[in-house]
Design an enzyme around this catalytic site. Structure first.
Site, PDB file in Angstrom:
ATOM      1  N   ARG A 171      27.231 -90.591 -22.388  1.00  0.00           N
ATOM      2  CA  ARG A 171      28.234 -89.601 -22.012  1.00  0.00           C
ATOM      3  C   ARG A 171      27.855 -89.071 -20.633  1.00  0.00           C
ATOM      4  NH1 ARG A 171      31.092 -91.435 -25.344  1.00  0.00           N
ATOM      5  NH2 ARG A 171      32.015 -90.423 -27.163  1.00  0.00           N
ATOM      6  N   ASP A 173      29.585 -95.949 -16.922  1.00  0.00           N
ATOM      7  CA  ASP A 173      30.795 -96.148 -17.735  1.00  0.00           C
ATOM      8  C   ASP A 173      31.311 -94.826 -18.274  1.00  0.00           C
ATOM      9  OD1 ASP A 173      32.652 -98.033 -19.102  1.00  0.00           O
ATOM     10  OD2 ASP A 173      31.762 -97.195 -20.925  1.00  0.00           O
ATOM     11  N   GLU A 181      36.972 -87.484 -16.921  1.00  0.00           N
ATOM     12  CA  GLU A 181      37.655 -88.761 -17.120  1.00  0.00           C
ATOM     13  C   GLU A 181      39.162 -88.544 -17.158  1.00  0.00           C
ATOM     14  OE1 GLU A 181      35.865 -90.704 -20.484  1.00  0.00           O
ATOM     15  OE2 GLU A 181      33.961 -90.960 -19.448  1.00  0.00           O
ATOM     16  N   HIS A 204      35.110 -96.149 -18.613  1.00  0.00           N
ATOM     17  CA  HIS A 204      34.799 -95.914 -20.033  1.00  0.00           C
ATOM     18  C   HIS A 204      35.386 -97.019 -20.923  1.00  0.00           C
ATOM     19  CE1 HIS A 204      33.324 -92.503 -22.808  1.00  0.00           C
ATOM     20  NE2 HIS A 204      33.212 -93.674 -23.417  1.00  0.00           N
ATOM     21  N   VAL A 205      34.968 -98.234 -20.608  1.00  0.00           N
ATOM     22  CA  VAL A 205      35.498 -99.403 -21.330  1.00  0.00           C
ATOM     23  C   VAL A 205      34.402-100.286 -21.919  1.00  0.00           C
ATOM     24  CG1 VAL A 205      37.678 -99.580 -20.069  1.00  0.00           C
ATOM     25  CG2 VAL A 205      35.614-100.636 -19.109  1.00  0.00           C
ATOM     26  N   ALA A 245      33.020-100.345 -24.570  1.00  0.00           N
ATOM     27  CA  ALA A 245      33.216-100.687 -25.989  1.00  0.00           C
ATOM     28  C   ALA A 245      34.536-101.401 -26.243  1.00  0.00           C
ATOM     29  CB  ALA A 245      33.163 -99.416 -26.829  1.00  0.00           C
TER      30      ALA A 245
END
Ligand code: NDP
Ligand code: 7N6
Length: 308
Positions: free
Chosen positions: A226, A250, A255, A274-275, A277
């Site tokens: 995070r 990430d 965001e 933030h990809v 996953a």
């Protein structure tokens, strides 16, 4: 607990198509429907959601489709008795594969050549810039689903693996496990420091100027945890001052990352939105967790991944 409806909140669309999630959750017993803000809930509802909403506290069970549940008010769930489950356990391939990608890009300079490609630029990196992952050291902070997946892959690639977790318990493919008290020592020899821990009161701001100074000048920070685990200004200063060699980020402080954020322009930084996953079967992985818990409810057992 008696579930008569699965309500898929529209925020699920941040991770996968709503229709795919509904189809994956659809079974013979419990009806599934998409709900938006403004929907109301009662004590027979299971809500499947990406983001928290106050109204969910009226449901009997809320399933968060992320591993991290730092945005949820756990105390409020405990006060109302609404069960809260998270999605840890499903990111053991996706995020670690992304981390391997970052480390490989930095070692083999792939991010540099990809940038130059758009200028038809044949310039080769200096002789001493590329290196191999084999023989380097990685420090994995947080040895849960993601951290273990990173450790397994890093070991297979010939890296020496050290790790950090509160328990200090040994982990497979990890030569030495430190506790957070010894974080300085854990990162000191690492070429890569990979953050795979949750955002908690303990981890917020854990990577600060002092820790970045303990890292090698030729090391890379990877943050798939995070944003606030890292002190933003401290990282930017470390990158500007060449205190570390680069970073792959990430998980961000805000965001989407604002368009004028200095991270975008750093040549030694890989920014992903933030990809780490993301996968085309995310809906199936989530549905399997929810289904398992529905079966547990039927058997009168406790819920898997219950965090409140
Ligand atoms: P897990 O719960 O499986 O693992 C978390 C690990 O962190 C555990 O090993 C825990 O061990 C350790 N930990 C907890 N506190 C500390 C601390 N203070 N210092 C060091 N280690 C600590 O979670 P996941 O692996 O599934 O996910 C980890 C986090 O990654 C999530 O909370 C989320 O924030 C983030 N995430 C990001 C994704 C992305 O898309 N970028 C995708 C999925 C998750 P111990 O209890 O022994 O300390
Ligand atoms: C969305 C995953 C998590 O905590 O931050 C991630 O699980 C989001 C695909």
């Amino acid at each position: 607990m008696d579930i008569s409806r699965i309500a898929v909140h529209e925020s699920v669309a941040k991770a996968c198509p709503l229709e795919s999630m509904v189809a994956a959750l659809q079974g013979p017993d419990v009806p599934v429907e998409i709900v938006g803000d403004g929907a109301s809930f009662d004590a027979s509802d299971c809500v499947v959601t990406f983001s928290p909403r106050d109204a969910f506290l009226d449901a009997v069970w809320v399933h968060g489709i992320r591993a991290g549940y730092d945005e949820f008010d756990v105390a409020a769930y405990e006060a109302t008795g609404t069960a809260l489950t998270n999605s840890t356990g499903i990111h053991g391939d996706t995020v670690p594969e992304t981390v391997v990608g970052y480390m490989t890009a930095f070692a083999r300079r792939l991010h540099v050549y990809r940038d130059r490609q758009f200028d038809s630029d044949w310039t080769q990196e200096p002789y001493d810039a590329p290196f191999t992952l084999t023989g380097e050291q990685v420090c994995v902070v947080g040895l849960g689903t993601i951290g273990q997946g990173v450790a397994d892959r890093a070991d297979a690639l010939g890296l020496n693996v050290v790790g950090v977790r509160r328990s200090g318990d040994p982990a497979e493919h990890v030569e030495r496990v430190y506790t957070p008290d010894d974080l300085d020592a854990a990162v000191a020899d690492a070429r890569f420091v990979v953050l795979c821990c949750p955002l908690t009161e303990e981890t917020e701001g854990m990577v600060d100027t002092a820790l970045l100074e303990k890292m090698r000048a030729d090391s890379y920070l990877v943050n798939v945890a995070r944003g606030p685990v890292v002190v933003e200004d401290a990282l930017l200063a470390a990158l500007d001052d060449d205190a570390i060699a680069g970073a792959a980020i990430d998980a961000h402080w805000e965001e989407p990352l604002p368009g004028d954020h200095p991270l975008w322009d750093h040549e030694s930084v890989i920014v992903t939105p933030h990809v780490a996953a993301f996968t085309n079967r995310y809906h199936e992985d989530i549905a399997a967790l929810v289904q398992e818990n529905l079966e547990r409810i039927d058997r009168g057992e406790s819920l898997r991944n219950r965090v409140a």
